[in-house]
Design a protein around this motif. Structure first.
Motif, PDB file in Angstrom:
ATOM      1  N   UNK A   1      -1.968  -1.568   1.865  1.00 57.25           N
ATOM      2  CA  UNK A   1      -3.013  -1.396   2.877  1.00 57.25           C
ATOM      3  C   UNK A   1      -2.466  -0.539   3.999  1.00 57.25           C
ATOM      4  N   UNK A   2      -3.339   0.255   4.585  1.00 54.25           N
ATOM      5  CA  UNK A   2      -2.887   1.061   5.725  1.00 54.25           C
ATOM      6  C   UNK A   2      -2.804   0.201   6.965  1.00 54.25           C
ATOM      7  N   UNK A   3      -3.798  -0.670   7.137  1.00 52.39           N
ATOM      8  CA  UNK A   3      -3.749  -1.546   8.301  1.00 52.39           C
ATOM      9  C   UNK A   3      -4.635  -2.738   8.026  1.00 52.39           C
ATOM     10  N   UNK A   4      -4.458  -3.749   8.847  1.00 50.90           N
ATOM     11  CA  UNK A   4      -5.335  -4.921   8.758  1.00 50.90           C
ATOM     12  C   UNK A   4      -6.430  -4.761   9.796  1.00 50.90           C
ATOM     13  N   UNK A   5      -7.546  -5.332   9.731  1.00 48.31           N
ATOM     14  CA  UNK A   5      -7.977  -6.329   8.749  1.00 48.31           C
ATOM     15  C   UNK A   5      -8.387  -5.710   7.426  1.00 48.31           C
ATOM     16  N   UNK A   6      -8.211  -6.467   6.388  1.00 45.91           N
ATOM     17  CA  UNK A   6      -8.568  -5.993   5.069  1.00 45.91           C
ATOM     18  C   UNK A   6     -10.072  -6.156   4.869  1.00 45.91           C
ATOM     19  N   UNK A   7     -10.657  -5.274   4.109  1.00 45.68           N
ATOM     20  CA  UNK A   7     -12.104  -5.409   3.891  1.00 45.68           C
ATOM     21  C   UNK A   7     -12.412  -6.657   3.087  1.00 45.68           C
TER      22      UNK A   7
ATOM     23  N   UNK B   1      -1.013  -3.438  16.004  1.00 42.92           N
ATOM     24  CA  UNK B   1      -2.426  -3.800  16.018  1.00 42.92           C
ATOM     25  C   UNK B   1      -2.789  -4.673  14.833  1.00 42.92           C
TER      26      UNK B   1
END
Lengths: 215, 180
Positions: B49-55, B83
């Motif tokens: 993942x690039x960043x959270x939140x995950x979809x 973040x």
């Protein structure tokens, strides 16, 4: 402002537990069953461990912890206290493990000794060597203990001597001060004043007589 | 879901899932490939993942270990990680989070001081690993390490839990550094 994160789920490595083997002979069939067994045992261990984790989380959540109202310093102090407790619990656990291992080892030793030929085994040599070393250790520890005792005695004596010399010096000083005071007081005593007065009178009389006779 | 929680799903049998979070997609992909090539008795799922939140549209299994990869050459990756940390539940930090800093070898390119990452890891009480992910051998070693950690965090190693692992990995904090 929602981010659009990309997410990819990449592949799954096949289980290397030998599930996919295609055995042909009866011996290989046995090996297949063995692999099943090991897989089952492993899964059992896994589920046990995971159950333990979930149980501990449930137990932890039942404990009430004071939440937002504590100040930060108190929280940090509490964290340190808890970490210390964790360390102590780990140490206790390690010690118990060691004790358990020692017990198992000694039980195994006893069993092998009962089975094998007593006097010629390497084990007996090792044990005798260990006993000798222990004796050496004990004697040298005793010696070092004696030396330390002597050292302590000498130090005590030195301290006593120091104290005695200090008290002596103090006495000498007080004596000297007393003598000085006496000397000073002597100068002011009444006797001396009377003597001085007489002396002055005599001096005056003699000067008068001298002056009278010289004329 | 907006916040990742460690134990809200039941684990699947013989499966361990790791989530790698970073802005460096190429490095993550290579690391994921190295991990999948590792010899491991359980099935591994690697999520990137690039960043959270995950979809929340995707169903995914329970995540056992989150690794935040920070590239010391770019401040943006650190910012991104910071973040994303807000979207992780606090109980994740009991041993199921790890920080990985890459690029520490080239001092001249580093725009983040390594002390920043050290303080970050210390605040979150999680282990911090340094690795140059561009070098093949280091990446393979790091993949091995991560696979072992993942096995412990997923509960596949009897007798060792994620929490005990993290307290084993903690280095003694010298009080003089903290006073400075």
């Amino acid at each position: 402002m929602e981010k659009q994160p990309e997410e990819k789920a990449t592949g799954e490595l096949a289980d290397s537990g030998g599930e996919g083997g295609q055995p042909q002979a009866a011996g290989a069939q046995e090996a297949h069953k063995e692999d099943h067994m090991t897989l089952l045992l492993r899964l059992r261990a896994q589920t046990k461990q995971q159950l333990l984790e979930y149980k501990s989380v449930v137990d932890a959540n039942e404990e009430k912890t004071p939440e937002q109202l504590m100040q930060e310093k108190q929280i940090e102090a509490k964290i340190e206290g808890l970490e210390n407790e964790v360390e102590e619990a780990k140490i206790a656990f390690e010690i118990k493990n060691l004790a358990l291992d020692r017990m198992q080892l000694s039980a195994a030793l006893k069993n092998t000794l009962e089975k094998t030929d007593f006097k010629t085994s390497l084990l007996m040599d090792n044990m005798k060597h260990v006993l000798e070393l222990n004796k050496l250790i004990m004697t040298s520890q005793q010696e070092s203990w004696d030396l330390e005792e002597k050292l302590l005695d000498i130090r005590k004596k030195r301290l006593q001597l120091k104290q005695a010399s200090e008290s002596k010096l103090f006495e000498i000083q007080t004596e000297q001060n007393k003598q000085k005071d006496d000397l000073d007081n002597m100068g002011n005593s009444d006797k001396i004043k009377a003597i001085r007065k007489n002396l002055e009178r005599e001096i005056q009389i003699t000067t008068v007589i001298q002056n009278v006779f010289q004329e | 879901m907006s916040v990742l929680r460690p134990l809200d799903k039941l684990p699947e049998l013989n499966t361990a899932t790791i989530l790698l979070v970073s802005t460096e997609d190429a490095l993550l992909q290579q690391l994921a490939d190295s991990m999948l090539r590792e010899d491991c008795a359980s099935q591994l799922n690697v999520h990137l993942a690039r960043s959270l939140p995950l979809p929340s549209s995707v169903t995914r299994p329970r995540i056992d270990l989150i690794v935040f990869v920070v590239n010391l050459h770019s401040k943006y990756s650190l910012q991104n990680v910071e973040e994303s940390l807000c979207h992780v539940d606090a109980s994740f930090f009991l041993g199921k989070v790890c920080f990985l800093a890459t690029g520490a070898g080239q001092e001249s390119h580093c725009s983040i001081h390594h002390n920043t990452v050290v303080t970050l890891a210390r605040t979150y009480r999680s282990p911090l690993l340094f690795c140059d992910l561009k070098v093949e051998n280091f990446r393979v070693t790091m993949a091995q390490r991560l696979v072992r950690m993942l096995q412990v965090c997923a509960g596949h190693t009897p007798g060792v839990s994620a929490l005990s692992l993290v307290s084993l990995l903690q280095s003694p904090e010298s009080p003089s550094l903290e006073d400075l």
